[in-house]
Design a protein around this motif. Structure first.
Motif, PDB file in Angstrom:
ATOM      1  N   UNK A  58       0.840  -1.179   0.000  1.00  0.00           N
ATOM      2  CA  UNK A  58       0.000   0.000   0.000  1.00  0.00           C
ATOM      3  C   UNK A  58       0.884   1.240   0.000  1.00  0.00           C
ATOM      4  N   UNK A  59       0.424   2.263  -0.649  1.00  0.00           N
ATOM      5  CA  UNK A  59       1.209   3.499  -0.761  1.00  0.00           C
ATOM      6  C   UNK A  59       1.295   4.198   0.591  1.00  0.00           C
ATOM      7  N   UNK A  60       2.480   4.685   0.906  1.00  0.00           N
ATOM      8  CA  UNK A  60       2.653   5.406   2.159  1.00  0.00           C
ATOM      9  C   UNK A  60       2.472   6.905   1.959  1.00  0.00           C
ATOM     10  N   UNK A  61       2.226   7.336   0.734  1.00  0.00           N
ATOM     11  CA  UNK A  61       1.985   8.741   0.439  1.00  0.00           C
ATOM     12  C   UNK A  61       0.505   8.910   0.124  1.00  0.00           C
ATOM     13  N   UNK A  62      -0.018  10.080   0.417  1.00  0.00           N
ATOM     14  CA  UNK A  62      -1.413  10.364   0.082  1.00  0.00           C
ATOM     15  C   UNK A  62      -1.549  11.828  -0.310  1.00  0.00           C
ATOM     16  N   UNK A  63      -2.649  12.127  -0.976  1.00  0.00           N
ATOM     17  CA  UNK A  63      -2.924  13.472  -1.445  1.00  0.00           C
ATOM     18  C   UNK A  63      -4.333  13.817  -0.997  1.00  0.00           C
ATOM     19  N   UNK A  64      -4.454  14.782  -0.072  1.00  0.00           N
ATOM     20  CA  UNK A  64      -5.793  15.148   0.372  1.00  0.00           C
ATOM     21  C   UNK A  64      -6.406  16.168  -0.592  1.00  0.00           C
ATOM     22  N   UNK A  65      -7.643  16.552  -0.353  1.00  0.00           N
ATOM     23  CA  UNK A  65      -8.343  17.430  -1.289  1.00  0.00           C
ATOM     24  C   UNK A  65      -7.644  18.787  -1.428  1.00  0.00           C
ATOM     25  N   UNK A  66      -7.170  19.348  -0.341  1.00  0.00           N
ATOM     26  CA  UNK A  66      -6.501  20.646  -0.397  1.00  0.00           C
ATOM     27  C   UNK A  66      -5.246  20.578  -1.267  1.00  0.00           C
ATOM     28  N   UNK A  67      -4.473  19.511  -1.092  1.00  0.00           N
ATOM     29  CA  UNK A  67      -3.258  19.336  -1.897  1.00  0.00           C
ATOM     30  C   UNK A  67      -3.600  19.070  -3.365  1.00  0.00           C
ATOM     31  N   UNK A  68      -4.681  18.320  -3.605  1.00  0.00           N
ATOM     32  CA  UNK A  68      -5.128  18.066  -4.972  1.00  0.00           C
ATOM     33  C   UNK A  68      -5.552  19.360  -5.647  1.00  0.00           C
ATOM     34  N   UNK A  69      -6.313  20.184  -4.951  1.00  0.00           N
ATOM     35  CA  UNK A  69      -6.743  21.479  -5.500  1.00  0.00           C
ATOM     36  C   UNK A  69      -5.531  22.330  -5.850  1.00  0.00           C
ATOM     37  N   UNK A  70      -4.551  22.392  -4.952  1.00  0.00           N
ATOM     38  CA  UNK A  70      -3.345  23.196  -5.199  1.00  0.00           C
ATOM     39  C   UNK A  70      -2.574  22.673  -6.405  1.00  0.00           C
ATOM     40  N   UNK A  71      -2.462  21.343  -6.533  1.00  0.00           N
ATOM     41  CA  UNK A  71      -1.720  20.755  -7.650  1.00  0.00           C
ATOM     42  C   UNK A  71      -2.420  21.005  -8.983  1.00  0.00           C
ATOM     43  N   UNK A  72      -3.736  20.852  -9.011  1.00  0.00           N
ATOM     44  CA  UNK A  72      -4.493  21.089 -10.246  1.00  0.00           C
ATOM     45  C   UNK A  72      -4.449  22.567 -10.611  1.00  0.00           C
ATOM     46  N   UNK A 117      -3.159  26.571 -14.222  1.00  0.00           N
ATOM     47  CA  UNK A 117      -3.071  28.030 -14.225  1.00  0.00           C
ATOM     48  C   UNK A 117      -4.335  28.708 -13.717  1.00  0.00           C
ATOM     49  N   UNK A 118      -5.259  27.932 -13.169  1.00  0.00           N
ATOM     50  CA  UNK A 118      -6.498  28.477 -12.606  1.00  0.00           C
ATOM     51  C   UNK A 118      -6.300  28.788 -11.126  1.00  0.00           C
ATOM     52  N   UNK A 119      -7.220  29.549 -10.576  1.00  0.00           N
ATOM     53  CA  UNK A 119      -7.132  29.845  -9.144  1.00  0.00           C
ATOM     54  C   UNK A 119      -7.573  28.614  -8.352  1.00  0.00           C
ATOM     55  N   UNK A 120      -7.107  28.532  -7.116  1.00  0.00           N
ATOM     56  CA  UNK A 120      -7.501  27.417  -6.265  1.00  0.00           C
ATOM     57  C   UNK A 120      -8.997  27.452  -5.986  1.00  0.00           C
ATOM     58  N   UNK A 121      -9.579  28.639  -5.880  1.00  0.00           N
ATOM     59  CA  UNK A 121     -11.020  28.754  -5.647  1.00  0.00           C
ATOM     60  C   UNK A 121     -11.813  28.182  -6.822  1.00  0.00           C
ATOM     61  N   UNK A 122     -11.349  28.467  -8.052  1.00  0.00           N
ATOM     62  CA  UNK A 122     -12.031  27.952  -9.245  1.00  0.00           C
ATOM     63  C   UNK A 122     -11.927  26.432  -9.306  1.00  0.00           C
ATOM     64  N   UNK A 123     -10.746  25.898  -9.048  1.00  0.00           N
ATOM     65  CA  UNK A 123     -10.540  24.451  -9.080  1.00  0.00           C
ATOM     66  C   UNK A 123     -11.362  23.777  -7.988  1.00  0.00           C
ATOM     67  N   UNK A 132     -15.906  20.402  -6.333  1.00  0.00           N
ATOM     68  CA  UNK A 132     -17.153  20.285  -5.574  1.00  0.00           C
ATOM     69  C   UNK A 132     -18.319  19.944  -6.499  1.00  0.00           C
ATOM     70  N   UNK A 133     -18.363  20.584  -7.669  1.00  0.00           N
ATOM     71  CA  UNK A 133     -19.424  20.303  -8.639  1.00  0.00           C
ATOM     72  C   UNK A 133     -19.303  18.872  -9.168  1.00  0.00           C
ATOM     73  N   UNK A 134     -18.080  18.409  -9.410  1.00  0.00           N
ATOM     74  CA  UNK A 134     -17.858  17.041  -9.869  1.00  0.00           C
ATOM     75  C   UNK A 134     -18.362  16.034  -8.845  1.00  0.00           C
TER      76      UNK A 134
END
Length: 95
Positions: free
Chosen positions: A1-15, A20-26, A31-33
């Motif tokens: 099992x992977x010892x690394x994880x990506x939470x929603x906040x980190x996913x938003x920042x990475x996307x 090139x979009x704002x974190x609020x837009x992402x 949330x809509x998805x």
């Protein structure tokens, strides 16, 4: 099992950084998805993103179970679950 994880906040920042979009837009798009996925599963609609994943509602029949502490036989009611299947691109990324 992977010892690394990506939470929603980190996913938003990475996307946001990748697109090139704002974190609020992402965050709003994610949330809509999730809301659309939730509504679709609740209405028994399969969501498929070819090559990436599919999400669908499944049914479980009523069955007889056993209480592990007392050994007593119990009836387990029919219910629903969610099945998420990885697509070919996601599977290839895991290799």
């Amino acid at each position: 099992m992977a010892d690394k994880s990506l939470n929603k906040t980190e996913l938003v920042a990475a996307v946001a950084a990748e697109s090139g979009q704002s974190q609020a837009a992402v965050n709003g798009v994610l949330d809509a998805l999730f809301s659309t996925l939730s509504d679709s599963v609740a209405n028994d609609v399969k969501v498929s993103i070819p090559g990436w994943l599919s999400v669908e509602r499944t049914s479980r029949a009523a069955r007889t179970g056993r209480n592990p502490q007392t050994g007593e036989t119990i009836q387990i009611a029919a219910g629903h679950s969610v099945k998420i299947s990885a697509g070919s691109k996601l599977k290839a990324a895991a290799k």
